[in-house]
Design a protein around this motif. Structure first.
Motif, PDB file in Angstrom:
ATOM      1  N   VAL A 118       0.788  -1.201   0.045  1.00 59.04           N
ATOM      2  CA  VAL A 118      -0.109   0.011   0.117  1.00 59.04           C
ATOM      3  C   VAL A 118       0.933   1.362  -0.085  1.00 59.04           C
ATOM      4  CG1 VAL A 118      -1.672   1.405   0.984  1.00 59.04           C
ATOM      5  CG2 VAL A 118      -1.637  -1.220   1.207  1.00 59.04           C
ATOM      6  N   ALA A 119       0.711   2.103  -0.977  1.00 59.73           N
ATOM      7  CA  ALA A 119       1.642   3.050  -1.065  1.00 59.73           C
ATOM      8  C   ALA A 119       0.963   4.598  -0.627  1.00 59.73           C
ATOM      9  CB  ALA A 119       2.037   3.443  -2.582  1.00 59.73           C
ATOM     10  N   GLN A 120       1.422   5.465   0.185  1.00 57.81           N
ATOM     11  CA  GLN A 120       0.529   6.674   0.769  1.00 57.81           C
ATOM     12  C   GLN A 120       1.473   7.584   0.682  1.00 57.81           C
ATOM     13  OE1 GLN A 120      -0.206   4.080   4.222  1.00 57.81           O
ATOM     14  NE2 GLN A 120      -2.440   5.276   4.161  1.00 57.81           N
ATOM     15  N   GLY A 121       0.918   8.809   0.103  1.00 56.41           N
ATOM     16  CA  GLY A 121       1.749  10.194   0.361  1.00 56.41           C
ATOM     17  C   GLY A 121       0.861  11.257   1.018  1.00 56.41           C
ATOM     18  N   GLY A 122      -0.216  11.131   1.261  1.00 61.82           N
ATOM     19  CA  GLY A 122      -1.157  12.169   2.104  1.00 61.82           C
ATOM     20  C   GLY A 122      -2.020  12.634   1.191  1.00 61.82           C
TER      21      GLY A 122
END
Length: 316
Positions: A118-122
């Motif tokens: 899971v990729a998260q950058g805001g």
């Protein structure tokens, strides 16, 4: 007492600069760990990156498209740790990754059936994202691994650049990979994405950007104000699609000056440092020059005289 205080602050700064080991456990997250790297959509509650969602399964095993050695080693390391996390039923988190490393990591990991990533950058368009990896059954909810800060001050008469905000934050002693994107807000200041465990430190340590006194506070991710990037589009006709030709046209500088910048390591293509002036550029590539900004290559067409009409999109 003053000496002791200085010594304590120096120790804290050194600790913040050190990479977080895989044995470190965050409070209230017994299975959520963080590991260091060898190098570096609409928004949901978890802030899933669109870049990661858009990647298609078109490679086998480890990535073949990572040209930078450090980037290749970083991706390889992420895959190894993901396998370890899956076998231990843990969820591990990277620091903030550059887009090429994130993309290649996702391409490699999606080939492994027992690993979820899971990729998260805001926020949807985030360039720098954190990657959470582990066994699918270990993800009971979307990981909470990105926090947001608002930095405000009187910037009307002393405007500050992205570099000014970045330099001020790094000046507190934290490492670059602990920071995500920096969203400029003109006279109001900026909003910054950061690892949650450093929020309290930065809010207390950051008191000035450039010569402007600032106030720093944590804000909800849903409060981020993302404005469409300002761009200027124009065209150039070149004899080749070489990096030095297109970049010199896009940044309005001589090719000789551009070549010097490449030699100094100040030019990047798709976030990877360029080493050759004759690197072939294609549509969609992003060229950035330190202190000059960013340029995107748009549509490319051949002319009747055998040259190339190239659309250049300059971010301003």
């Amino acid at each position: 007492m003053a000496l002791a205080g200085s010594a304590s602050r120096l120790l804290l700064r050194r600790t913040l600069q050190a990479p977080v080991g895989i044995t470190h456990k965050f409070p209230r997250r017994r299975t959520l760990l963080s590991f260091p790297l060898i190098a570096p959509p609409s928004y949901s509650a978890a802030g899933i990156c669109q870049l990661a969602q858009a990647i298609k399964s078109d490679v086998d095993g480890l990535p073949k498209g990572v040209g930078d050695k450090d980037a290749f080693e970083a991706v390889k390391h992420i895959v190894e740790v993901a396998r370890r996390a899956s076998s231990r039923r843990e969820v591990l988190h990277t620091d903030f990754l550059m887009p090429p490393i994130l993309k290649e990591s996702m391409l490699a990991l999606e080939k492994l059936s027992d690993i979820q990533a899971v990729a998260q950058g805001g926020y949807p368009q985030a360039e720098r994202c954190r990657l959470s990896v582990g066994h699918p059954q270990s993800f009971t909810s979307d990981p909470d691994v990105v926090a947001a800060l608002s930095i405000t001050g009187k910037f009307a008469f002393q405007p500050c650049s992205h570099g000014d905000f970045l330099g001020a934050i790094l000046g507190t002693g934290i490492a670059r990979e602990k920071l995500g994107d920096i969203i400029l807000q003109g006279e109001e200041g900026a909003q910054v994405l950061i690892v949650p465990e450093l929020v309290d430190f930065v809010t207390s340590a950051l008191d000035k950007v450039g010569n402007v006194p600032v106030t720093c506070k944590k804000i909800p991710l849903l409060s981020l104000e993302i404005a469409p990037p300002r761009t200027k589009t124009f065209k150039t006709v070149e004899a080749s699609l070489r990096l030095d030709a297109l970049a010199s046209a896009g940044f309005k500088m001589s090719r000789t000056k551009l070549v010097d910048l490449i030699r100094n390591g100040d030019v990047r293509v798709n976030w990877i440092t360029a080493t050759k002036s004759n690197t072939n550029i294609k549509s969609g590539d992003i060229i950035s020059v330190s202190g000059k900004g960013r340029l995107k290559i748009g549509e490319i067409n051949s002319t009747k005289k055998g040259k190339f009409a190239v659309e250049l999109i300059r971010y301003i």
